[in-house]
Each structure stands twice: as structure tokens, then as C-alpha cells.
Design an enzyme around this catalytic site. Structure first.
Site, PDB file in Angstrom:
ATOM      1  N   ASP A 106      12.040   5.858   4.401  1.00  0.00           N
ATOM      2  CA  ASP A 106      11.150   4.930   5.098  1.00  0.00           C
ATOM      3  C   ASP A 106      11.776   4.424   6.388  1.00  0.00           C
ATOM      4  O   ASP A 106      11.131   4.379   7.442  1.00  0.00           O
ATOM      5  CB  ASP A 106      10.813   3.737   4.198  1.00  0.00           C
ATOM      6  CG  ASP A 106      10.218   4.169   2.879  1.00  0.00           C
ATOM      7  OD1 ASP A 106       9.856   5.350   2.750  1.00  0.00           O
ATOM      8  OD2 ASP A 106      10.124   3.329   1.966  1.00  0.00           O
TER       9      ASP A 106
ATOM     10  N   ALA B 146       0.820  -1.212   0.000  1.00  0.00           N
ATOM     11  CA  ALA B 146       0.000   0.000   0.000  1.00  0.00           C
ATOM     12  C   ALA B 146       0.856   1.264   0.000  1.00  0.00           C
ATOM     13  O   ALA B 146       0.343   2.374   0.014  1.00  0.00           O
ATOM     14  CB  ALA B 146      -0.936  -0.005   1.204  1.00  0.00           C
TER      15      ALA B 146
ATOM     16  N   SER C 247       5.779  -1.329   4.839  1.00  0.00           N
ATOM     17  CA  SER C 247       5.800  -2.486   5.728  1.00  0.00           C
ATOM     18  C   SER C 247       7.211  -3.070   5.780  1.00  0.00           C
ATOM     19  O   SER C 247       7.637  -3.552   6.830  1.00  0.00           O
ATOM     20  CB  SER C 247       4.806  -3.533   5.252  1.00  0.00           C
ATOM     21  OG  SER C 247       5.034  -3.827   3.896  1.00  0.00           O
TER      22      SER C 247
ATOM     23  N   GLU D  49      17.628  -3.393   1.783  1.00  0.00           N
ATOM     24  CA  GLU D  49      16.850  -3.277   0.542  1.00  0.00           C
ATOM     25  C   GLU D  49      17.778  -3.325  -0.675  1.00  0.00           C
ATOM     26  O   GLU D  49      17.491  -4.014  -1.649  1.00  0.00           O
ATOM     27  CB  GLU D  49      16.080  -1.943   0.506  1.00  0.00           C
ATOM     28  CG  GLU D  49      15.062  -1.762   1.611  1.00  0.00           C
ATOM     29  CD  GLU D  49      13.698  -2.367   1.280  1.00  0.00           C
ATOM     30  OE1 GLU D  49      13.491  -2.837   0.156  1.00  0.00           O
ATOM     31  OE2 GLU D  49      12.844  -2.369   2.188  1.00  0.00           O
TER      32      GLU D  49
END
Ligand code: GLA
Length: 380
Positions: free
Chosen positions: A168, A119, A123, A156
Site C-alpha cells: 500500500d 473500503a 486510506s 502500521e
């Protein structure tokens, strides 16, 4: 969530574990600026990931995901990378901690979360941050909070294939109840801004659209920006990141770079300034300006940066039509949510219309999340 996690922990490992928590994030403005050395303006939210963790005296991690109902074990060496995508985030955090000279003893863990997946609420950053924070505590590594955020970011990059910026993970680690944070992604300087827009609500509308190729498209946007910055740097050596460039300097290289890269860079240079304008407006309680900037960002993300989609443009247009103060696609894009700043008296009508008209057009209902700006990574 607490009870479910502890019950499972007890069943698997014989006793309860120490609980830690970290959060997803919103971003009021400043999108795709982080990897360009610009400003972002995020806050942690009341959706997060909680984990029970205890050292196990082995050289191994044993971890159970309640949401995937899956148990995974892995060692701590580079060749021990697990197959499950969710477990790779935790593995990556362990590896990145070790690479920075931190100690990582084996541990048992059970975790669960309520950050909606795909979304655009990060997360994955919440998952990285809760483990980065807990592993740092358990092993007494004393790694500072900014470096914990970088551990998530490097996870990441090196284990999940997304060349993301720092926003983030920064938001997830540094988040504070009731405050947004303006971060200068080049210098690492940040400032908390209390955010209590009286008479307004901040609401997310999730299109529930997820694009398969989102991470490769994201990496491609980053390349375009780096390409534009490199061209500008030839004339202006002081340009380290695209955010250092003036609009005029971009115009100078227009015919030296692909038009696509020019448009991406045009968006970024405008967006960096919008963050500053929004912060100034907030200090005057001028929400009309804040909202107008959000619409400008949406326009840029949709037409210049091209990370919106039909569903998100539809929600944005509807917001404009209904006189919602501000609305835009949020996060990386390619699906996910719009973030909306709505006057309280308009809230019910807007949400009602959005649900009805979106469902009629796209055949599935959007989801609505009322967000509260909350604390980031912590021990419970
Ligand atoms: C994703 C990335 C962030 C940032 C945003 C866009 O969430 O993880 O680093 O680039 O997209 O602003």
C-alpha cells in the site's frame, strides 16, 4: 478540497500552507503476497489525501483533520503518542523518520481526503505517505522513496498494530498516472506497466461492510504463512519467504502443520504465480486471461485464505453470472470492495444489477467507484 484546506489553515495558523498530496491504491492482482516476499501489482488512484503543511519553529506538531473535525497537538518523543487513532499515523511517521536519522522539526498541518474509509483502498497508507513525503522535503532529509514507503509500513507495525506488507505504501509513494506497478516484495525491484485496457472499465463495488477484527485476523493470516514457511524451510533451507517455496514442497509438510496453515499457504503460492501470468497476459492485451486469474484469486481468497465475506462472494458470483471479464475481493479483505474488469458495453447493466440485487439481499446499497490510475505522493 484545496480551498477548504487552505481556508482552515489560514484560520488556524494565519497564512496558507504548502500543499502535498498522496493517493489510495487498487491492486489488480497479488493479494496477501507482499508480506510473503511475493509479487503485487498495484496502482495509485484518483482518491487521495491532501495536506497543507508548514514548519512552526516549535518542537510540536499541530494538526487538524477536516474529515474528523478534530484538532490535535503532540510532541515528537516516544511518550507523546496521541490518543486519536488518525493522529497516531502522523505521529508514527514522525517517529519512524527520526529513528532513521531524519530530522523532524515541528509543523502545523491541515488535511482532508476522499479515500473511502474501510473500503480496502488504503486510506491509511495515503495518510502516512503524504506526511512521510512532506516531512522528508521540508527537513531536507533526502530519504529515498522506498524508505519513505517503509516509514509508512513501520508506522502500521509499531503504532497501529497491523503487521502489513509494503504494497500500500509503495503504491501510494511510487504511483504513476496510467501505470500499474509490478513489485517484487522480496528484492524491491519494480516495473511500470502502462494500463489502458481498451474497451474495458475498471470499477470497484464497495460492499460497505467493515469487520471489527480485521487487523487481528490479518495478523493471524500472516502468522499462518510464516508457520508454513518455517516448516518448509526445514527441508529446503533456501526458503526465506513462503513465496520461495514450490507447491510440492508445501505438500511435503502437509501433515506437520495445521490444515488451516496449509490452505493459506496453498493460496499464496498460487497467487504469486498468477501475478506473473497476468503481467504476461497484459503484454498480449489478453484481458480474458487477466479476468480469469482475477476469478481464481477470488476463489482462493474466499475458500483457502478465508478473507472474503457473504456480501463480497455475492458480488463476485453476480459478476460471473453476468459475464464480467474479471472480479475479485480486493485488498486485505474482511469487507471492503470487489475490483471488476468489465467490458464497456456491459458496464451499465452490471452496475445496475449489482446495486439492485445487492440492496434487495443485504438491505443497504453498495457504493460504486470508477477508478483512474493516477500519480502517487507529490508536492502540489
Ligand atoms: C492490506 C495490507 C497490504 C497487503 C494487503 C493484502 O492492504 O496493508 O500490505 O497485505 O492487505 O494484499
Amino acid at each position: 478540497m484545496k480551498t477548504r484546506i487552505q481556508e482552515k489553515f489560514k484560520t488556524l495558523f494565519g497564512k496558507e500552507g504548502q500543499l502535498y498530496m498522496s493517493s489510495g491504491r487498487i491492486n489488480l492482482i497479488g493479494e496477501h503476497t507482499d508480506y510473503n516476499g511475493g509479487y503485487v501489482f498495484p496502482g495509485a488512484i484518483n482518491f487521495g489525501i491532501m495536506a497543507a503543511i508548514e514548519p512552526n519553529g516549535l518542537n510540536k506538531v499541530k494538526v487538524y483533520s477536516l474529515d474528523y473535525d478534530e484538532y490535535v497537538e503532540f510532541g515528537l518523543n516516544e511518550e507523546d503518542k496521541p490518543d486519536q487513532a488518525w493522529a497516531r499515523y502522523i505521529f508514527g511517521v514522525c517517529r519512524e523518520t527520526i529513528k532513521r536519522g531524519g530530522k523532524v522539526q515541528g509543523f502545523n498541518a491541515v488535511f482532508a481526503g476522499d479515500v473511502p474509509l474501510g473500503a480496502g483502498l488504503s486510506s491509511s497508507a495515503a495518510l502516512e505517505s503524504v506526511f512521510a513525503f512532506a516531512i522528508n522535503e521540508i527537513n531536507g532529509n533526502g530519504i529515498d522513496k522506498f524508505e519513505l514507503a517503509r516509514i509508512g509500513q513501520s508506522t502500521e507495525h509499531n503504532y497501529c498494530g497491523v503487521k502489513c506488507g509494503i504494497m500500500d505504501q509503495f503504491a501510494s509513494i511510487f504511483g504513476k498516472e496510467g501505470a500499474l506497478m509490478r513489485l517484487n516484495c522480496k528484492t524491491g525491484e519494480y516495473k511500470y506497466f502502462p494500463f489502458h485496457p481498451k474497451g474495458y472499465k475498471l470499477v470497484l463495488i464497495d460492499s460497505c461492510v467493515k469487520h471489527e477484527l480485521a487487523s487481528s485476523a490479518y495478523n493471524k493470516r500472516r502468522e499462518s504463512c510464516e508457520n508454513a514457511a518455517a516448516a518448509i524451510r526445514k527441508n529446503h533451507p533456501e526458503v526465506e519467504f513462503l513465496s520461495d517455496a514450490k507447491r510440492l514442497w508445501l505438500d511435503e509438510v502437509r501433515d506437520q502443520i495445521p490444515e488451516e496453515d496449509f490452505l493459506r499457504a496453498e493460496y499464496v503460492i498460487g497467487e504469486v504465480q498468477r501475478v506473473l501470468d497476468v503481467c504476461d497476459a497484459l503484454e498480449r492485451d489478453d484481458y480474458e486471461t487477466v479476468g480469469e486469474m482475477m476469478y481464481q484469486t477470488h476463489f482462493g481468497l474466499s475458500r483457502l485464505y478465508e478473507v472474503s465475506c457473504e456480501e463480497l462472494d455475492f458480488l463476485n458470483k453476480l459478476a460471473r453470472k453476468m459475464d464480467v471479464t474479471g472480479s475479485r475481493v480486493m485488498g486485505g479483505g474482511f469487507g471492503g470492495c470487489t475490483i471488476n474488469l468489465v467490458k464497456e458495453e456491459l458496464y451499465d447493466a452490471f452496475i445496475g444489477a449489482a446495486k439492485e440485487q445487492f440492496t434487495a439481499k443485504f438491505g443497504h446499497a453498495p457504493k460504486v467507484y470508477d477508478v483512474v490510475i493516477s500519480d502517487g505522493a507529490r508536492k502540489l
